[in-house]
Design a protein around this motif. Structure first.
Motif, PDB file in Angstrom:
ATOM      1  N   TYR A  67       0.818  -1.214   0.000  1.00 25.76           N
ATOM      2  CA  TYR A  67       0.000   0.000   0.000  1.00 25.76           C
ATOM      3  C   TYR A  67       0.852   1.265   0.000  1.00 25.76           C
ATOM      4  O   TYR A  67       0.463   2.269  -0.584  1.00 25.76           O
ATOM      5  CB  TYR A  67      -0.963  -0.002   1.180  1.00 25.76           C
ATOM      6  CG  TYR A  67      -2.182  -0.886   0.971  1.00 25.76           C
ATOM      7  CD1 TYR A  67      -2.313  -1.711  -0.145  1.00 25.76           C
ATOM      8  CD2 TYR A  67      -3.200  -0.899   1.890  1.00 25.76           C
ATOM      9  CE1 TYR A  67      -3.434  -2.500  -0.321  1.00 25.76           C
ATOM     10  CE2 TYR A  67      -4.327  -1.690   1.720  1.00 25.76           C
ATOM     11  CZ  TYR A  67      -4.433  -2.492   0.613  1.00 25.76           C
ATOM     12  OH  TYR A  67      -5.546  -3.278   0.442  1.00 25.76           O
ATOM     13  N   GLN A  68       2.016   1.227   0.651  1.00 26.01           N
ATOM     14  CA  GLN A  68       2.882   2.408   0.597  1.00 26.01           C
ATOM     15  C   GLN A  68       3.457   2.599  -0.815  1.00 26.01           C
ATOM     16  O   GLN A  68       3.499   3.724  -1.311  1.00 26.01           O
ATOM     17  CB  GLN A  68       4.012   2.309   1.627  1.00 26.01           C
ATOM     18  CG  GLN A  68       3.527   2.595   3.034  1.00 26.01           C
ATOM     19  CD  GLN A  68       4.626   2.525   4.064  1.00 26.01           C
ATOM     20  OE1 GLN A  68       5.614   1.819   3.909  1.00 26.01           O
ATOM     21  NE2 GLN A  68       4.452   3.262   5.142  1.00 26.01           N
TER      22      GLN A  68
ATOM     23  N   TYR B  94      -1.146   4.206   1.340  1.00 26.60           N
ATOM     24  CA  TYR B  94      -0.759   4.566   2.715  1.00 26.60           C
ATOM     25  C   TYR B  94       0.342   5.608   2.625  1.00 26.60           C
ATOM     26  O   TYR B  94       1.198   5.555   1.735  1.00 26.60           O
ATOM     27  CB  TYR B  94      -0.196   3.365   3.469  1.00 26.60           C
ATOM     28  CG  TYR B  94      -1.208   2.338   3.959  1.00 26.60           C
ATOM     29  CD1 TYR B  94      -2.573   2.489   3.798  1.00 26.60           C
ATOM     30  CD2 TYR B  94      -0.758   1.196   4.598  1.00 26.60           C
ATOM     31  CE1 TYR B  94      -3.457   1.532   4.256  1.00 26.60           C
ATOM     32  CE2 TYR B  94      -1.624   0.249   5.070  1.00 26.60           C
ATOM     33  CZ  TYR B  94      -2.976   0.408   4.899  1.00 26.60           C
ATOM     34  OH  TYR B  94      -3.833  -0.534   5.367  1.00 26.60           O
TER      35      TYR B  94
END
Length: 87
Positions: free
Chosen positions: A78-79, A84
């Protein structure tokens, strides 16, 4: 090319679609002196696995038209995807 990565507090694992496997401390693969080893968090291990995989891809698989980096770390995925925030 599919590349499977995983990291933990003590080691990383990188498995390439063609069967090549790298298992050990990330510093084993980055040409860093042994005395620079340190204990990692699990998330750091996941990121080190990704960095080692990308370094090997750049050095040995630059001819490959695409890479699927596969990880079981929701935080890492997700980063990288921008879902995120990165602190």
């Amino acid at each position: 090319m599919k590349v499977y990565i995983d990291g933990s507090t003590t080691a990383i694992s990188v498995v390439f679609e063609d069967g090549r496997r790298l298992i050990g401390h990330p510093m084993d693969f980055l040409g860093t002196p042994q005395d620079t080893r340190y204990a990692m968090t699990n998330n750091e291990g996941e990121y080190w696995a990704a960095l080692v995989a990308l370094a090997v891809i750049q050095a040995h698989y630059s001819h490959v038209p695409y890479v699927d980096l596969l990880s079981d770390s929701q935080l890492l995925v997700y980063q990288i995807e921008g879902k995120y925030a990165v602190k």
